[in-house]
Design an enzyme around this catalytic site. Structure first.
Site, PDB file in Angstrom:
ATOM      1  N   GLU A  82       0.822  -1.220   0.000  1.00 44.22           N
ATOM      2  CA  GLU A  82       0.000   0.000   0.000  1.00 44.22           C
ATOM      3  C   GLU A  82       0.852   1.265   0.000  1.00 44.22           C
ATOM      4  OE1 GLU A  82      -3.314   0.030   2.740  1.00 44.22           O
ATOM      5  OE2 GLU A  82      -3.520   2.204   2.586  1.00 44.22           O
ATOM      6  N   LYS A 260      -8.127  -0.359  10.937  1.00 44.81           N
ATOM      7  CA  LYS A 260      -7.430  -0.793   9.711  1.00 44.81           C
ATOM      8  C   LYS A 260      -6.202   0.096   9.501  1.00 44.81           C
ATOM      9  CE  LYS A 260      -6.548  -1.143   5.101  1.00 44.81           C
ATOM     10  NZ  LYS A 260      -5.606  -0.301   4.331  1.00 44.81           N
ATOM     11  N   ASP A 276       3.284 -14.172  11.959  1.00 41.97           N
ATOM     12  CA  ASP A 276       1.972 -14.616  11.488  1.00 41.97           C
ATOM     13  C   ASP A 276       0.988 -13.439  11.514  1.00 41.97           C
ATOM     14  OD1 ASP A 276      -0.620 -15.654  11.358  1.00 41.97           O
ATOM     15  OD2 ASP A 276      -0.158 -17.434  12.539  1.00 41.97           O
ATOM     16  N   HIS A 374      -2.637  10.756  -0.918  1.00 44.66           N
ATOM     17  CA  HIS A 374      -2.770   9.485  -1.632  1.00 44.66           C
ATOM     18  C   HIS A 374      -2.617   9.670  -3.126  1.00 44.66           C
ATOM     19  CE1 HIS A 374      -4.845   6.293   1.057  1.00 44.66           C
ATOM     20  NE2 HIS A 374      -3.788   6.799   1.618  1.00 44.66           N
TER      21      HIS A 374
HETATM   22  C1  MEV Z   1      -6.330   3.538   4.580  1.00 43.79           C
HETATM   23  O1  MEV Z   1      -5.511   2.423   4.268  1.00 43.79           O
HETATM   24  C2  MEV Z   1      -6.418   3.738   6.077  1.00 43.79           C
HETATM   25  C3  MEV Z   1      -7.394   4.833   6.535  1.00 43.79           C
HETATM   26  O2  MEV Z   1      -8.684   4.581   5.993  1.00 43.79           O
HETATM   27  C4  MEV Z   1      -7.431   4.762   8.044  1.00 43.79           C
HETATM   28  C5  MEV Z   1      -8.494   5.631   8.669  1.00 43.79           C
HETATM   29  O3  MEV Z   1      -9.532   5.886   8.050  1.00 43.79           O
HETATM   30  O4  MEV Z   1      -8.280   6.023   9.849  1.00 43.79           O
HETATM   31  C6  MEV Z   1      -6.981   6.176   6.050  1.00 43.79           C
END
Ligand code: MEV
Length: 421
Positions: A82, A260, A276, A374
């Site tokens: 990513e 995430k 793992d 991004h």
């Molecule tokens: C993207 O990989 C992760 C985000 O969505 C985390 C978040 O929303 O806090 C930017």
């Protein structure tokens, strides 16, 4: 003193960056060659790691820089597909430096093995029967792993729970096993299987499942850091970030994405060190639900100065001995770059990386939005995909971003124009 803070690191070539990190971590020429090569894992080793092997699969290894962790400069290898994760992690670490970086700790290396006992008429009496024989249970288990016991590990305690299920009450015994610097799955599963007949004998029940729990809540890591308001855009930004946190804390839909973003910092280090990833993911998300509702793994507060204070606590079942960590030469080199000697130190650094990525995501989301940063990285990926390199790549990226047309067809069109010349 060695510093993990480099300015313009991203502008260096891959080789120059590798040389910098090699100098920082004392890598040998051989270790440098290991991380430079996509073929580091030889086919024979690969063939013995999993089944039905037909090849190998390479991913980029980057490094998150700028970290100070418990007063020491640290560089963190990250393997991920990513874009923007490594940059975001480094950036958050840079903004934490003026207040001393990250403070980390952990609760130890104790893993849980679960033993499911069925067909007992008096489950609460069975619980007592198991606890009465705790010493013998510990002896039987520890006999299975004298090496672990010699180094100070092994079963330290036994707990028993009676749970209600759709199949009726069940007696669940937990072995609490200190697995030291191993992730410990093999050790604890072997012990659980070895002691099962004895548990059947003392309870008169029948043992079915004998397996570790990934909700490793006796193996917690913690990290915290303070970001001074003036280093992150002022108190207004702090307040906006606290609102972002409040959202994640209250709403599982948001918490899933917030967490995430934390895993964006965590999993790449878990991969880089051959650990793992699924164990860490399941531990993290089950811990995030421990109070009955899924919520944030991090906590964010404002201190008396108006500065932002973040902390994280989560299970971290990673090891330094055994498994792919020992087999994969690049994982060994990643461990050397980290400079860690124990699994606990590794887990603590991973927690700091998770906290850093969460901070960076919240800051971006609460201010300019996530897409701006991004987009240029995405543009770079697209330009790379169509085959652009060097100055041509930079020109294509610049044009796509300034025109806000970051699309593959446009990257191709621009590349064709540049190469026609
Ligand atoms: C993207 O990989 C992760 C985000 O969505 C985390 C978040 O929303 O806090 C930017």
């Amino acid at each position: 003193m060695k510093t993990s803070s480099y300015s313009g690191f991203f502008k260096l070539s891959v080789e120059e960056r590798r040389n910098e990190i090699a100098e920082f971590s004392g890598l040998t020429e051989e270790e440098k060659a290991i991380i430079a090569s996509a073929d580091t894992l030889d086919m024979d080793k690969a063939d013995h790691m999993i089944e039905n092997v037909i090849g190998r699969f390479a991913l980029p290894m980057g490094v998150a820089i700028n970290f100070i962790i418990n007063g020491k400069d640290v560089v963190i290898p990250m393997v991920t597909e990513e874009p923007s994760v490594v940059a975001a992690c480094s950036n958050a670490a840079k903004m934490a430096r003026p207040s001393g970086g990250f403070t980390v700790s952990s609760s130890g290396n104790v893993m849980i093995a679960q033993i499911q006992v069925l067909n007992v008429n008096t489950p609460f009496a069975a619980k007592s029967m198991i606890l009465e024989k705790k010493e013998e249970i510990i002896r039987i288990c520890n006999e299975k792993d004298p090496v672990l016991v010699n180094f100070g590990g092994g079963v330290k305690d036994v707990e028993v729970r009676v749970i209600d299920t759709i199949a009726g009450p069940m007696v669940i015994a937990h072995l609490l096993v200190d697995t030291l610097d191993a992730m410990g799955a093999n050790a604890v599963n072997t012990m659980a299987e070895a002691v099962a007949p004895y548990i059947e004998e003392i309870t008169g029940g029948s043992v079915e499942l004998r397996i570790l729990s990934n909700l490793a809540d006796h193996r917690l890591v913690r990290a915290r850091a303070t970001w001074k308001k003036e280093d992150i855009g002022g108190e207004e930004v702090v307040d906006k970030m606290l609102n972002a946190y409040a959202f994640a804390k209250a709403d599982p839909y948001r918490a899933a994405t917030h967490n995430k973003g934390i895993m964006n910092g965590i999993i790449p280090v878990v991969i880089a060190t051959g650990n793992d990833t699924r164990a860490i993911e399941s531990g993290a998300h089950s811990y995030a639900s421990r109070d009955g509702r899924y919520t944030s793994l991090t906590t964010w507060e404002k201190d008396a100065n108006g500065d932002l204070v973040g902390s994280i606590e989560m299970p971290m079942a990673v090891g330094l001995v055994g498994g792919a960590t020992k087999i994969h030469p690049a994982a060994q080199t990643a461990v050397k770059i980290l400079g860690v000697k124990t699994a606990a130190e590794l887990g603590q650094i991973i927690a700091a990386a998770g906290l850093a990525n969460n901070m960076a995501a919240m800051k971006a989301l609460a201010t300019e939005g996530i897409q701006r940063g991004h987009m240029s990285l995405h543009a770079r990926n697209l330009a790379n995909t169509v085959g652009a390199k060097g100055e041509v790549l930079e020109a294509i990226v610049k044009q796509m971003v300034s025109e806000k047309k970051v699309r593959l067809e446009y990257a191709k069109e621009l590349f064709d124009k540049h190469t026609e010349k």
